[in-house]
Each structure stands twice: as structure tokens, then as C-alpha cells.
Motif scaffolding. Structure first.
Motif, PDB file in Angstrom:
ATOM      1  N   PRO A  33     -48.893  74.730 -30.745  1.00 38.26           N
ATOM      2  CA  PRO A  33     -48.297  73.386 -30.761  1.00 38.26           C
ATOM      3  C   PRO A  33     -46.776  73.486 -30.733  1.00 38.26           C
ATOM      4  O   PRO A  33     -46.188  74.423 -31.290  1.00 38.26           O
ATOM      5  CB  PRO A  33     -48.777  72.818 -32.111  1.00 38.26           C
ATOM      6  N   GLY A  34     -46.138  72.530 -30.084  1.00 37.20           N
ATOM      7  CA  GLY A  34     -44.682  72.527 -29.990  1.00 37.20           C
ATOM      8  C   GLY A  34     -43.999  72.393 -31.335  1.00 37.20           C
ATOM      9  O   GLY A  34     -42.857  72.791 -31.502  1.00 37.20           O
ATOM     10  N   ASP A  35     -44.707  71.828 -32.330  1.00 39.27           N
ATOM     11  CA  ASP A  35     -44.123  71.653 -33.661  1.00 39.27           C
ATOM     12  C   ASP A  35     -44.583  72.746 -34.632  1.00 39.27           C
ATOM     13  O   ASP A  35     -44.643  72.539 -35.840  1.00 39.27           O
ATOM     14  CB  ASP A  35     -44.449  70.270 -34.214  1.00 39.27           C
ATOM     15  N   LEU A  36     -44.858  73.925 -34.109  1.00 40.86           N
ATOM     16  CA  LEU A  36     -45.287  75.058 -34.925  1.00 40.86           C
ATOM     17  C   LEU A  36     -44.288  75.322 -36.049  1.00 40.86           C
ATOM     18  O   LEU A  36     -43.082  75.274 -35.845  1.00 40.86           O
ATOM     19  CB  LEU A  36     -45.395  76.307 -34.050  1.00 40.86           C
ATOM     20  N   LYS A  37     -44.816  75.601 -37.234  1.00 36.03           N
ATOM     21  CA  LYS A  37     -43.965  75.955 -38.369  1.00 36.03           C
ATOM     22  C   LYS A  37     -44.455  77.270 -38.940  1.00 36.03           C
ATOM     23  O   LYS A  37     -45.641  77.500 -39.069  1.00 36.03           O
ATOM     24  CB  LYS A  37     -44.013  74.872 -39.433  1.00 36.03           C
ATOM     25  N   LEU A  53     -44.173  79.947 -26.781  1.00 32.35           N
ATOM     26  CA  LEU A  53     -43.150  78.899 -26.828  1.00 32.35           C
ATOM     27  C   LEU A  53     -41.792  79.440 -26.382  1.00 32.35           C
ATOM     28  O   LEU A  53     -41.541  80.635 -26.417  1.00 32.35           O
ATOM     29  CB  LEU A  53     -43.047  78.325 -28.236  1.00 32.35           C
ATOM     30  N   HIS A  55     -38.887  78.632 -27.828  1.00 32.41           N
ATOM     31  CA  HIS A  55     -37.995  78.759 -28.980  1.00 32.41           C
ATOM     32  C   HIS A  55     -38.810  79.131 -30.200  1.00 32.41           C
ATOM     33  O   HIS A  55     -39.999  78.850 -30.281  1.00 32.41           O
ATOM     34  CB  HIS A  55     -37.265  77.434 -29.252  1.00 32.41           C
ATOM     35  N   PRO A  57     -39.855  78.459 -34.083  1.00 36.08           N
ATOM     36  CA  PRO A  57     -40.009  77.178 -34.779  1.00 36.08           C
ATOM     37  C   PRO A  57     -38.707  76.739 -35.447  1.00 36.08           C
ATOM     38  O   PRO A  57     -37.914  77.579 -35.884  1.00 36.08           O
ATOM     39  CB  PRO A  57     -41.081  77.485 -35.840  1.00 36.08           C
ATOM     40  N   PRO A  58     -38.474  75.422 -35.554  1.00 36.49           N
ATOM     41  CA  PRO A  58     -37.225  74.933 -36.134  1.00 36.49           C
ATOM     42  C   PRO A  58     -37.033  75.365 -37.591  1.00 36.49           C
ATOM     43  O   PRO A  58     -35.904  75.459 -38.056  1.00 36.49           O
ATOM     44  CB  PRO A  58     -37.320  73.415 -36.018  1.00 36.49           C
ATOM     45  N   ASN A  59     -38.123  75.649 -38.297  1.00 36.12           N
ATOM     46  CA  ASN A  59     -37.989  76.073 -39.688  1.00 36.12           C
ATOM     47  C   ASN A  59     -37.855  77.596 -39.827  1.00 36.12           C
ATOM     48  O   ASN A  59     -37.818  78.110 -40.932  1.00 36.12           O
ATOM     49  CB  ASN A  59     -39.161  75.574 -40.535  1.00 36.12           C
TER      50      ASN A  59
END
Length: 117
Positions: A33-37, A53, A55, A57-59
Motif C-alpha cells: 500500500p502507498g501508505d505503508l508504515k 514503492l 519512497h 514510508p513517511p514514518n
């Protein structure tokens, strides 16, 4: 998994369904998923073959990371900022990599592997 220090997602090529397209070898990718954490800020070792992906993950927090191994990934850029602990990075055959952190932000880097096109 607040204390997770090692994460390894390994795909052994001899068991994969390898496809040859236009004289290039392709491996099936795991759909993420694009919002992988990632489950922890304590990661010391991250090994993820064929990360799909563009990038991290943002976290993702590279502050404690010692080794990153993401061969054959679709990663386009890694993190921004300092990662003083990282000693090894392997991004072999990561054809989409276009942006890399400053070496000044990784003062303990000992091994960088960027083989393959």
C-alpha cells in the motif's frame, strides 16, 4: 512491535517465477500500500529485496539504521536528513534511484554498493 530492530523481506530468485522481458530479467513484486508504515523507529537492519514503492514510508526513521539492503528495488530516493549510524548500503540493480542522501549526513558509511544498471 515497538522494539523491532531487524526487518528482512527476502525473495530467493531460485524459487521465484522469473520472467524475461526484452532481454531483461524481472521478478514478481509484492504489492504494497502507498501508505505503508514501518512498525518501529528502532530499526538497525532493513533488508527488503525488490521493494516495490518509490519512497520509503513517511514514518521511516534512519536515525538508528546501521545497514540498508534494498537490492532490485523500485526506490527512487532514500531519506532526507542525518543517519549517523549507517555503515552499509546496498542498492544493487535499483534502476530507479535518482536521489541519494548527502555523504556528509552519513559520516560512518563504510560500504556503498550500487552495482547494475
Amino acid at each position: 512491535m515497538n522494539k523491532l530492530r531487524l526487518l528482512k523481506v527476502h525473495q530467493d530468485a531460485k524459487y521465484d517465477h522469473i520472467m524475461e522481458i526484452d532481454q531483461d530479467v524481472h521478478f514478481p513484486l509484492v504489492a504494497l500500500p502507498g501508505d505503508l508504515k514501518l512498525p518501529s523507529f528502532e530499526l538497525r537492519y532493513l533488508h527488503w529485496d525488490k521493494y516495490s514503492l518509490k519512497h520509503l514510508p513517511p514514518n521511516f526513521c534512519p536515525m538508528n539504521l546501521v545497514e540498508l539492503n534494498m537490492q532490485c528495488s523500485n526506490i527512487g530516493q532514500l531519506w532526507e536528513g542525518t543517519s549517523k549510524e549507517v555503515k552499509g548500503i546496498n542498492l544493487n540493480h535499483s534502476k530507479h534511484l535518482v536521489e541519494f542522501p548527502s555523504f556528509a549526513m552519513m559520516p560512518n558509511l563504510e560500504i556503498l554498493t550500487l552495482e547494475g544498471a
